[in-house]
Design an enzyme around this catalytic site. Structure first.
Site, PDB file in Angstrom:
ATOM      1  N   ASP A 150      19.266  24.842 -28.478  1.00 49.24           N
ATOM      2  CA  ASP A 150      17.974  24.748 -27.823  1.00 49.24           C
ATOM      3  C   ASP A 150      18.076  24.197 -26.406  1.00 49.24           C
ATOM      4  O   ASP A 150      17.097  24.259 -25.661  1.00 49.24           O
ATOM      5  CB  ASP A 150      17.043  23.826 -28.625  1.00 49.24           C
ATOM      6  N   ASP A 154      11.383  25.976 -31.949  1.00 54.01           N
ATOM      7  CA  ASP A 154      12.544  26.466 -32.675  1.00 54.01           C
ATOM      8  C   ASP A 154      12.270  26.272 -34.174  1.00 54.01           C
ATOM      9  O   ASP A 154      11.402  25.484 -34.557  1.00 54.01           O
ATOM     10  CB  ASP A 154      13.789  25.683 -32.259  1.00 54.01           C
ATOM     11  N   ASP A 187      15.748  20.873 -31.183  1.00 52.83           N
ATOM     12  CA  ASP A 187      16.530  19.676 -31.493  1.00 52.83           C
ATOM     13  C   ASP A 187      18.024  19.906 -31.395  1.00 52.83           C
ATOM     14  O   ASP A 187      18.782  18.948 -31.378  1.00 52.83           O
ATOM     15  CB  ASP A 187      16.213  19.173 -32.905  1.00 52.83           C
ATOM     16  N   CYS A 194       3.331   1.559   2.830  1.00 48.14           N
ATOM     17  CA  CYS A 194       4.588   0.838   2.625  1.00 48.14           C
ATOM     18  C   CYS A 194       5.547   1.666   1.775  1.00 48.14           C
ATOM     19  O   CYS A 194       6.756   1.710   2.048  1.00 48.14           O
ATOM     20  CB  CYS A 194       4.331  -0.498   1.949  1.00 48.14           C
ATOM     21  N   CYS A 203       0.839  -1.192   0.000  1.00 44.93           N
ATOM     22  CA  CYS A 203       0.000   0.000   0.000  1.00 44.93           C
ATOM     23  C   CYS A 203       0.881   1.251   0.000  1.00 44.93           C
ATOM     24  O   CYS A 203       2.111   1.169   0.057  1.00 44.93           O
ATOM     25  CB  CYS A 203      -0.930   0.019   1.208  1.00 44.93           C
TER      26      CYS A 203
END
Length: 796
Positions: free
Chosen positions: A689, A478, A685, A27, A24
């Protein structure tokens, strides 16, 4: 950037532990607190669904005092020992698939009997208990089944055999100060059994035996856990499918030429530089480069791309790709544990380990939940024993009883004394409460959502990233390499210095750009290759993000390649005719690059890049989702405006001529300030960036980008499909909707059922919740949140 535990970013190598015995949210909280209390542990993130714990270290762990110095040192030994003291078994799982067993293989290697024994025991207990009930009601002509001594023996065996692990785990967690689900169930079974045993041994106590109740209660608990476990395993289907993409064996070529022998070897034995043969119908075992042959490969399992990849000599192939047509000979580039499939699996496992902020709140509440339930059960017992039956005497059963005190009865058919009623209701409170549902509500949905995304080539780095994606208000892009294809071509060249030739201009520019991963470098390198121009050795090469590259060529001169404005800032004059030429190229949406040597301008290059075929569709889908859109580019104004017009963007949605630090300011402005805060995503990419990806609430990197961008992003899109971005954001929204539904169910269930179990409706309506029914409801509450999460797979 979405915040959260990211164990892979720390100084020491992270550890992944498989933890057994967690039932649970309490735990989970107890295990996290114990791990964080160990010296050297910086972060810990425990997942109830996958039974794993990611641990980030800031210093090496001290080995246990009794460790043999000559024995191999397990870096996780101190953590394993600390958890064992609480009753939780743990073992280290090697990362990146290095270990002898892949994740989930231990589960698959269990015998049929071990997997189904729990179900058989549960059904047998329920059958015996139901037979006892029917015999008591004289609906079953087997009077020996109603014998209380038989039921006493059955109950004793049930608690000592299948119930023993629950009782032991509950007792250990209680002694450790972290009571959990097993503590509640163990107290419920134990109290019913002891009360019945007392009535059997000492009839003078004045209440009936109900040995059936702990047996039926245990049967429902075991049945519920079996069904829950089966449902939980289904949430890991996507991860197991990813593992299946990497074969166990490869065909190693030994020797050179056509007489090279073929030797089957395990994939783990392959090393960079080895040559392997790939037959039609085989999957690529490791990341490699084609040396011989041409074929078409299916890469949809990795990137979601529907069209086959045409492979020829020089093509790099990712592990997991399926060869469709002809044999190939590959050169191994990376070992199996560093392959594309292994990295994807690690990202998915990390996504399932990193918690969403909403889950942390649920875990904190679940951690305190068990203690609150124990208090409520005690108060329920005291109230109905001392005052409840006096205030409402009608709640007791006054049916004439031929049963002597000490006879066998059922807790569900009515109590005759206040003590019996108090025991019944307090046991029902203990058993009906379900911290399991609270602990499973979020990780089940996150696991299914991240698995579905991985199947489509969309990788979330964690539950925090999924939550951030679902709450986005604005998405910024971008330009170069993101909205455009990222494979530009040289469209025009202007030679300024008559002492230099066009070939020299290209050679110097390409030699410096070869040191970067900027998309513009591709065009220059391709043109040099077409002209047969070799690249020059460059020393002291320095990349200035968003500006250009600076380096020293063999004759000692310093060469600058980059934006014309940057060269001017470095003291390189730009004559008026060259400015006019740049303006003409900008009208054609071309990107200009200036080249200078020794402080003199040598020439100008114009490069053009095509718009991605699905860019307009992707932005249209994002706009239809109600998201704000924008473009942040370092390119010139006219080029950005032409791209914006092609995408249907308004001028105020465009920004041009931005340096990396200026992009950060634009991202902050897009948030709208503290009063109108909107979550912002940045899609990019390249290396320019990376700061913007890190600064945004959600950094999104396309898979064709640089490794630094992929490492910085929270959401990674494999392949070239921009339409995967709106698909991923819609999946994130559906996932968080499931999380909210699960949490609403978990909280609502406990808020409604616990008062009923405590007898709130008993005086006015005669509604009584028996402990077996409470156990069944508790099991159903956990199963419900898991099944609801699995419905994500049907919606995807």
């Amino acid at each position: 950037m979405a915040t959260g535990v990211d164990p892979t970013t720390r100084g020491q190598p992270p550890l992944l532990l498989e933890v057994e015995g967690m039932k649970c949210g309490g735990c989970v909280r107890a295990v996290e607190q114990r791990l964080l209390a160990q010296p050297g542990v910086q972060q810990a993130s425990v997942n109830l669904l996958t039974r794993t714990a990611w641990v980030a270290l800031d210093s090496p762990l001290e080995p246990p005092a009794d460790t043999d110095p000559a024995a191999p040192l397990d870096p996780a030994a101190p953590l394993i020992e600390a958890l064992a003291a609480m009753g939780y078994g743990a073992q280290r799982r090697p990362l990146d698939g290095e270990g002898p067993l892949r994740p989930g293989e231990r589960q698959q290697q269990r015998t049929w009997w071990q997997r189904w024994r729990q179900l058989l025991v549960a059904l047998l207990l329920l059958l015996v208990s139901a037979g006892g009930h029917l015999a008591e009601a004289r609906q079953l002509p087997l009077p020996w089944l109603a014998d209380m001594h038989l039921h006493a023996v059955v109950a004793t065996l049930a608690l000592l055999l299948p119930g023993r692990p629950i009782l032991v785990a509950g007792w250990r967690s209680a002694l450790a100060g972290a009571p959990g689900m097993d503590t509640l169930v163990g107290l419920g079974m134990g109290s019913a059994y002891l009360a019945s045993l007392a009535a059997l041994i000492w009839p003078a106590v004045g209440w009936q035996c109900f040995f059936n109740e702990p047996v039926m209660l245990l049967g429902f608990v075991l049945l519920g856990r079996f069904i829950e476990e089966r449902a939980r395993l289904r949430t890991g289907d996507a991860l197991r499918e990813l593992w299946a993409l990497q074969p166990d064996e490869a065909l190693l070529l030994v020797g050179d030429g056509p007489q090279a022998a073929v030797q089957p070897v395990r994939v783990g034995a392959l090393r960079p530089g080895d040559r392997v043969r790939l037959l039609p119908g085989d999957r690529v075992p490791v990341d490699g480069r084609v040396l011989e042959g041409s074929s078409a490969l299916d890469v949809s399992s990795l990137t979601g791309e529907p069209l086959p990849l045409e492979a020829k000599p020089g093509t790099e192939l990712a592990a997991g790709s399926l060869n469709l047509q002809a044999p190939l000979v590959l050169e191994v580039l990376r070992p199996g544990r560093e392959s594309a499939v292994a990295r994807i699996i690690q990202l998915v496992e990390q996504a399932q380990a990193r918690k969403a902020p909403i889950q942390r709140l649920a875990d904190q509440l679940a951690g305190r939940f068990t203690g609150v339930v124990l208090l409520l059960a005690a108060l329920t017992f005291l109230f109905w024993w001392q005052w409840g039956a006096q205030l409402w005497p009608q709640v007791l059963s006054h049916a004439p009883s031929a049963q002597a005190h000490g006879a066998h009865t059922s807790l569900g058919i009515g109590a005759e004394t206040p003590l019996e009623l108090a025991i019944q209701l307090s046991i029902a409170v203990l058993v009906v409460a379900c911290p399991c549902a609270l602990g499973l509500a979020t990780p089940t949905a996150i696991s299914v959502g991240s698995g579905q995304a991985a199947r489509a080539g969309v990788l979330f780095r964690g539950g925090d990233a999924i939550e951030a994606a679902a709450a986005l208000g604005t998405v910024l892009f971008d330009k170069t390499g993101t909205l455009t294809v990222g494979r530009p071509w040289l469209s025009a060249l202007r030679l300024v210095d008559p002492a230099a030739s066009e070939a020299q201009l290209l050679q110097w520019a390409a030699s410096l750009e070869a040191q970067t991963r900027h998309p513009l470098a591709h065009a220059l390198l391709q043109r040099c290759q077409e002209l047969g121009l070799p690249l020059l050795a460059v020393e002291g090469c320095t990349t200035h993000p968003g500006q250009g590259v600076k380096g020293t060529v063999p004759d000692g001169d310093t060469v600058l390649v980059g934006r014309p404005e940057w060269l001017e800032s470095q003291g390189v004059p730009l004559p008026e005719p060259e400015r006019a030429w740049l303006a003409e190229q900008a009208q054609q949406a071309a990107t200009a690059v200036a080249v200078a040597r020794g402080g003199r301008l040598l020439g100008l290059l114009a490069l053009e890049d095509a718009l991605r075929s699905d860019a307009a569709e992707a932005l249209a889908q994002l706009g239809a989702m109600g998201l704000g859109l924008g473009v942040l580019s370092g390119d010139r104004q006219l080029a950005v405006e032409r791209l914006g017009a092609a995408l249907g963007l308004a001028p105020q949605q465009l920004a041009w001529g931005l340096l990396p630090q200026q992009k950060l300011a634009r991202i902050e402005a897009a948030r709208g300030g503290a009063k109108q805060a909107r979550s912002v995503a940045m899609v990019g990419d390249g290396i320019n960036d990376a700061p913007a990806l890190a600064a945004a609430d959600l950094g999104i990197a396309v898979g064709t980008g640089t490794q630094v961008a992929l490492d910085t992003a929270d959401l990674v899109v494999l392949g070239d499909r921009l339409t995967a971005i709106p698909w991923g954001l819609r999946l994130a929204r559906r996932t968080m909707a499931k999380v909210r539904q699960n949490l609403a169910w978990a909280f609502g269930y406990n808020l409604v059922v616990i008062p009923i179990a405590a007898g709130v409706l008993l005086p006015g309506f005669g509604v009584l919740l028996s402990p077996p029914l409470a156990a069944m409801l508790m099991a159903l509450s956990s199963i419900t949140v898991v099944v609801n999460a699995l419905l994500l797979g049907r919606d995807a």
